[in-house]
Design a protein around this motif. Structure first.
Motif, mmCIF file in Angstrom:
data_model
loop_
_atom_site.group_PDB
_atom_site.id
_atom_site.type_symbol
_atom_site.label_atom_id
_atom_site.label_comp_id
_atom_site.label_asym_id
_atom_site.label_seq_id
_atom_site.Cartn_x
_atom_site.Cartn_y
_atom_site.Cartn_z
ATOM 1 N N GLN A 1 51.691 -9.587 54.296
ATOM 2 C CA GLN A 1 50.831 -10.761 54.509
ATOM 3 C C GLN A 1 51.671 -11.942 54.995
ATOM 4 O O GLN A 1 51.312 -12.620 55.943
ATOM 5 N N GLU B 1 38.857 -8.282 49.749
ATOM 6 C CA GLU B 1 38.676 -9.074 50.966
ATOM 7 C C GLU B 1 39.655 -10.235 50.999
ATOM 8 O O GLU B 1 39.946 -10.836 49.975
ATOM 9 N N THR B 2 40.147 -10.520 52.205
ATOM 10 C CA THR B 2 41.090 -11.618 52.383
ATOM 11 C C THR B 2 40.517 -12.613 53.385
ATOM 12 O O THR B 2 39.957 -12.210 54.403
ATOM 13 N N VAL C 1 47.671 -7.252 45.089
ATOM 14 C CA VAL C 1 48.087 -8.520 45.692
ATOM 15 C C VAL C 1 49.610 -8.543 45.849
ATOM 16 O O VAL C 1 50.131 -8.876 46.917
ATOM 17 N N ILE D 1 42.402 -14.221 48.362
ATOM 18 C CA ILE D 1 42.249 -12.767 48.231
ATOM 19 C C ILE D 1 41.296 -12.502 47.070
ATOM 20 O O ILE D 1 41.524 -12.981 45.956
ATOM 21 N N ASN E 1 41.391 -16.265 55.554
ATOM 22 C CA ASN E 1 42.330 -17.309 55.933
ATOM 23 C C ASN E 1 41.682 -18.655 55.677
ATOM 24 O O ASN E 1 40.484 -18.813 55.876
ATOM 25 N N SER F 1 39.566 -9.514 44.864
ATOM 26 C CA SER F 1 39.764 -8.094 44.636
ATOM 27 C C SER F 1 39.047 -7.620 43.379
ATOM 28 O O SER F 1 39.036 -8.302 42.355
ATOM 29 N N ILE G 1 45.545 -18.731 52.088
ATOM 30 C CA ILE G 1 44.730 -17.529 52.046
ATOM 31 C C ILE G 1 44.027 -17.396 50.697
ATOM 32 O O ILE G 1 44.492 -17.919 49.684
#
Ligand SMILES: [Zn+2]
Length: 381
Positions: free
Chosen positions: A81, A102-103, A74, A92, A105, A94, A90
């Motif tokens: 980013q 995966e990210t 991150v 995130i 919005n 992980s 956002i």
């Protein structure tokens, strides 16, 4: 492109990362609220706080090193980013141990936080989904139709249809009888066109179901078209919208999201009125956090109402998943309870799992006078 949808959430809720844990990071990145510098500083502080917390976490060595790697991922991805960000928030998710990252919005800024858990922390995403509807905007004229999908404030054109409908008879050009005959001929074409549009709308619905249908057309066309709609779609037809087939996608997006907000507020208001009426009549309803948690534990909820962003620390029983305000020992199973940083979040998650309808109410509202949380019950408590 929509931000994410129910399928994403379902997929993530089935994600298996054993033996590793998942790091879930939520960041407010609204550049209209914070400068880029402020956002990077917030991220730095957030990650520093998370690292300290991780040091104290009682987990195995392999789980810990996976979580450490998550924070590193991150931190390293942040500068790029932040440069490309054009969204208010956002998320995130992980799990380095499994090579999962995966990210997403977010359409509005979340509370900044980092959560370490055996599973991805999906509640903020679920809460966002609860606030937005999947809308189909159908724009209709006598020979044209356009379908737009509007979701989380973004619009995309789905389909266009142009039928071969002759133009209207000009005034006074023909003798009465002949012009009536032509008129009927044209109206038959229009009718076929509307039938085709109705069928197409139903096909689109079957491919990708939507919650609401907004219809933009003239009054005359509406009274011809509405009876042709499939019964399912009559229920979905939520409102008429003042846009035309020729309007720009931006105008359609704007009008549709404005209308959505207006309808959502009306829905919220109605739900609060219903709760208050029920409470004042001493009916099947409760208000306040303590009572609401008690009814959630009793599985006696018909609809949960929560003031947006209302949060309170609390406790939950890891054995029977019951939610409490302050009980150190679970009254049901006598096991020690665990601290929850936000018991309202737990309640919302519980409602999602049990599929209770939830209404998140925009403050200020009358719910504020009733402890910011309440529920309509299945039976009187
Ligand atoms: Zn228990």
């Amino acid at each position: 492109m929509p931000y994410f949808d129910r399928e994403d959430i379902q997929r993530l809720s089935r994600l298996k990362t054993e033996p590793y844990w998942v790091t879930s990071v939520f960041l407010a990145t609204d550049k209209s609220l914070f400068s880029k510098k402020q956002i990077s500083l917030n991220v730095k502080n957030l990650l520093a706080e998370a690292r300290t917390r991780l040091e104290q976490l009682q987990v195995s060595k392999e789980i810990r090193s996976s979580l450490e790697a998550d924070l590193e991922t991150v931190a390293q991805s942040m500068p790029s980013q932040l440069n490309s960000l054009r969204h208010p928030g956002i998320a995130i998710l992980s799990c380095s141990g499994k090579g999962f990252l995966e990210t997403f919005n977010l359409p509005h800024p979340p509370r900044n936080r980092v959560i370490f858990d055996p599973n991805p922390y999906l509640r903020p995403l679920m809460a966002i989904l609860e606030r937005y509807h999947r809308i189909c905007v159908l724009l209709l004229s006598r020979r044209q139709a356009k379908w737009y999908q509007v979701f989380m404030g973004e619009a995309s054109l789905l389909e266009t249809l142009t039928s071969d409908v002759p133009g209207k008879v000009r005034e006074g050009g023909w003798e009465g009888y002949e012009s009536k005959r032509i008129e009927r001929h044209i109206e038959a074409h229009v009718h076929d066109h509307l039938k085709m549009v109705s069928q197409k709308t139903f096909n689109l619905f079957k491919q990708k179901p939507f919650d609401w249908l907004f219809l933009g057309c003239e009054d005359k066309l509406f009274s011809d078209f509405e009876p042709l709609l499939h019964n399912y779609l009559k229920e979905k037809l939520k409102a008429r919208i003042k846009v035309k087939t020729t309007d720009s996608p931006e105008k359609i997006r704007h009008e549709a999201t404005e209308l959505e907000t207006k309808l959502k507020r009306e829905e919220e208001k109605k739900a609060v009125e219903r709760l208050v009426t029920e409470l004042e009549a001493g009916g099947a309803a409760v208000a306040g956090l303590k009572e609401t948690l008690r009814q959630i534990n009793a599985n006696n909820i018909q609809m949960l109402l929560v003031s947006h962003n209302f949060s309170r620390p609390g406790r939950f029983c890891p054995a029977c998943r019951f939610l409490y305000l302050e009980e150190k020992t679970c009254p049901a199973c006598k096991q020690p309870t665990t601290e929850a940083s936000d018991i309202v979040d737990e309640a919302l998650g519980f409602a999602m799992v049990k599929a209770y309808p939830v209404r998140q109410i925009t403050p200020p509202s009358r719910l504020d006078h009733y402890g910011k949380i309440g529920a309509l019950l299945r039976y009187k408590a």
